[in-house]
Every structure is written in structure tokens, then in C-alpha cells.
Design a protein around this motif. Structure first.
Motif, mmCIF file in Angstrom:
data_model
loop_
_atom_site.group_PDB
_atom_site.id
_atom_site.type_symbol
_atom_site.label_atom_id
_atom_site.label_comp_id
_atom_site.label_asym_id
_atom_site.label_seq_id
_atom_site.Cartn_x
_atom_site.Cartn_y
_atom_site.Cartn_z
ATOM 1 N N ARG A 1 81.200 -46.004 -3.800
ATOM 2 C CA ARG A 1 80.266 -46.882 -3.149
ATOM 3 C C ARG A 1 80.192 -46.831 -1.703
ATOM 4 N N PRO B 1 75.925 -45.013 -2.887
ATOM 5 C CA PRO B 1 75.832 -45.941 -3.815
ATOM 6 C C PRO B 1 75.004 -45.928 -5.124
ATOM 7 N N HIS C 1 76.419 -50.683 -5.897
ATOM 8 C CA HIS C 1 76.216 -51.811 -4.989
ATOM 9 C C HIS C 1 75.815 -52.939 -5.625
ATOM 10 N N ASP D 1 82.136 -55.000 -4.151
ATOM 11 C CA ASP D 1 81.121 -54.891 -3.094
ATOM 12 C C ASP D 1 81.573 -55.414 -1.801
#
Length: 393
Positions: A28, A32, A45, A305
């Protein structure tokens, strides 16, 4: 075309499969929106996943090769079926099912040893999922063990990537559902007034549901429930065993259970992903996608996230619940969320009431599940209950 794109990662590598959560956290931060031959475009994300969930015109749910009602449908078709199924999980339906749901949760928990070890996935999670789902559907208890065997074979075939076996298993499961339909039709007016019978009498756009549509609806409810509820139980029991302070707090303040359950399952996803397909060219996360590209929405990443969740590894009961994608968002938000929440709350309430201690098993660790499953494949724990040792099962 996507088949000429260089792979950004390999979802089937041992390093990823051994601990999906840790791998997704790492990816991530550097990529992403990542491409792979296996999952095509994976979204890591929260912001990108939310964009997809809220734009069903660009990102279609019709990504399945098989009839999936209403999961793999878009409006207006999706709207008709969604309107049909939502009352089955509405307040009145949940109120009616609550006493039976609570009784099953308490009965499963009552099988715990007075003081000993338990494998939380098979002995608690799977038992509860099988019994609660059959009860909700109105299916007989004699299906518990055949369905348990089916779930185990399905998981093995999924991990092995055996498409032929998965196809045979899908037909087998559809056969179980069709047998229930046949039984109710044979009974006529004497058929039980349960969820399965009521679905058989529904209409959509002025016509009766076809058997294929009925089977699809009941398959989606049942297969999804069996997997995610058992995974959720394993995750919750494992987390509390390793966090005794929260365990004690929830025993003392059971009103916090609902919030705590959603938050624990945010940081350790029971359902790892869903699919979409693009209907037109689009740019997302800095990547240019053509029409017809397949996407994988990784709940196990989006719900961790750092841009949305400060200290994502921490269970915080003051987070804004609207950011939690445990049950999705948008028009395809899980219709069964009220049922799942009630089941998990009743189970955990019964568990914490019946026990005085949950702890990791001596010398054995939880084993992570492998994609596409979330959570764990085994969670060995030590339990101590309030009942006398002479009552140990």
C-alpha cells in the motif's frame, strides 16, 4: 491491454500468502494500485476503494461468469432484487430470529471445556456458522455435517486452485439447495414458513423468481455466511486472547461489544476482497485503465489505510464507524450486515459471559489463512470457564 503490463507484485508468492495483512501494508505504501496476472488491478487505498464503491456506472459489479443475484448485478436490475431481499434482514426479521440466534450462540459456547484447549476456528467458528445459518434458512440439522464436509473440500480446492473440483463443488451445493426447494414444493401448503419457503414465493418485476435466481440468492447468503462468520469468530477470539485488558473491559462493559467487534474485524479482515470491472477508460490511483479491466478491492488493505485510520493496528472504540468498510459501502453494501452483527454480538457476549480467561495455547500459534480467505485457518487457544471441571466436555 493488461496482458502486456509488467507485474507490480505476485499475490501468490509465499511471502504474501504467509501473512497477507503485513504484505498489503507494505505494498500500500509503494504501489496503491498494483497489477498482477492473478488479481489484475488491486486497489489498496481506502480513497480508491471508496471511489469504486460510489461509482457503479464506471466500476460494474457484473464481474462474475455465473449468475449471482444480486451481487454481480448493476442498476436497474440490481435495484429490483435488492428491494426484494432487504426485508429478510430488516428490524422485524432480526427481532424474530434473535431468540433462536442467542440460544444457538449459548449452546455452542457451552461446549467449551471447563479448563483446557480449543481450536477456535473448527470447534467454535465453524460450528456456530453451520448451526446459525441452517437455523436462519430453516434447513434441517442433519445438513450440519454434510455442509461441514463441503466447506472443508471447497477450501482445499480453492487453495489448490483446482477449477474442476470447484465447479463440481458448486454444482453439489446447488443440488443441496434444489433439494430443499423440491422438499417444500412436495409439502405444498404444509411447507414450513421459513426464509427458504418465503423466497420461493417472491416475485420480481411482476413475475415469479426462476429456480436459478432462487438458488443464486440462497447460495450467496449461505456460502458467504459460512466462510465469513467462522473467520470472524476466529479473528475475534484470537485478538481477545492476546489482549487481556480489552477482554476484561468487554466483560465489564458488554455495551461496547458491537463497536469492538467491528473495529477488531477492521484491522484483520474476515473477507479479503471483492471484484469489479471497468465499463469505460478511467484513471485511478495514477494508473490508466481501459474499459473491461478487472479490479480487486482489497478490504484487508483499505481498512488499514493510515491516511484514514490513525494507528491502524490499534483497536480504538472512538473511530468514526462510517470509514469502516467491513460490510462495504454504496449500493452494494452487504444486506446481511444486521444479521452478521447480531450473530457475532450474541456469540461474543455468550463467550465472555461463560469464560473467565481466553489465552493463547501453550507452544502453538494461530495459522494465517491464505488468499482468498481472510483471518486464520487455525486458532489454538486455552480457555477457562466458570463451570466446574467435572462438566468439561
Amino acid at each position: 491491454m493488461s496482458d502486456t503490463i509488467q507485474q507490480d507484485w505476485d499475490p501468490r508468492s509465499e511471502s504474501v500468502l504467509d501473512d497477507q495483512i503485513a504484505a498489503y501494508d507494505e505494498i500500500r505504501g509503494r504501489c496503491p494500485v498494483a497489477y498482477s496476472d492473478y488479481l489484475q488491478w488491486s486497489l489498496f487505498h481506502h480513497e480508491d476503494v471508496m471511489r469504486v464503491l460510489e461509482d457503479h456506472e464506471t466500476f460494474s459489479n457484473a464481474a462474475s461468469r455465473h449468475l449471482s443475484v444480486p451481487n454481480a448485478m448493476d442498476p436497474p436490475e440490481h435495484t429490483h432484487f435488492r428491494r426484494l431481499i432487504e426485508p429478510y434482514f430488516g428490524p422485524a426479521a432480526m427481532s424474530d430470529f434473535a431468540p433462536q440466534c442467542r440460544a444457538i450462540a449459548e449452546a455452542v459456547v457451552d461446549r467449551l471445556p471447563a479448563d483446557g484447549e480449543v481450536e477456535a476456528m473448527a470447534e467454535m467458528g465453524q460450528d456456530f456458522a453451520l448451526e446459525i445459518q441452517c437455523a436462519f434458512m430453516g434447513w434441517p440439522t442433519c445438513l450440519h455435517e454434510p455442509l461441514r464436509a463441503w466447506v472443508n473440500r471447497q477450501q482445499a480446492a480453492t487453495l489448490a486452485g483446482d477449477r474442476e473440483a470447484l465447479g463440481e463443488l458448486a454444482l453439489e451445493f446447488d443440488g443441496v439447495i434444489r433439494e430443499q426447494l423440491h422438499h417444500r414444493r412436495a409439502l405444498g401448503d404444509a411447507a414450513p414458513d421459513d426464509v427458504t419457503t418465503r423466497i420461493m414465493k417472491e416475485t420480481v418485476k411482476g413475475r415469479p423468481l426462476s429456480d436459478e435466481e432462487i438458488v443464486s440468492i440462497l447460495r450467496n447468503w449461505t456460502v458467504g455466511e459460512l466462510g465469513t462468520i467462522s473467520a470472524s469468530i476466529g479473528i475475534l477470539m484470537n485478538y481477545l486472547a492476546r489482549n487481556p485488558a480489552l477482554q476484561t473491559r468487554l466483560r465489564d462493559e458488554p455495551s461496547l461489544l458491537s463497536t469492538a467487534i467491528d473495529e477488531i474485524l477492521r484491522l484483520d479482515a474476515p473477507l479479503m476482497s471483492n471484484r469489479r470491472i471497468t465499463t469505460r477508460p478511467v484513471e485511478i490511483g495514477g494508473r490508466h485503465l481501459a474499459a473491461g479491466e478487472r479490479l480487486t478491492l482489497l478490504w484487508g488493505s483499505a481498512n488499514r489505510d493510515e491516511a484514514v485510520f490513525d494507528d491502524p493496528d490499534e483497536v480504538r472504540l472512538d473511530r468514526d464507524p462510517k470509514d469502516n468498510l467491513l460490510y462495504g459501502a454504496g449500493i452494494h453494501v452487504c444486506p446481511g450486515a444486521p444479521l452478521a452483527r447480531m450473530e457475532l454480538e450474541f456469540f461474543m457476549e455468550a463467550l465472555l459471559t461463560a469464560t473467565v480467561e481466553l489465552a493463547p495455547a501453550s507452544g502453538r500459534s494461530a495459522i494465517r489463512a491464505r488468499y482468498p480467505a481472510g483471518g486464520y485457518s487455525a486458532v489454538p487457544l486455552r480457555v477457562r470457564t466458570a463451570k466446574p471441571a467435572s462438566m468439561a466436555s
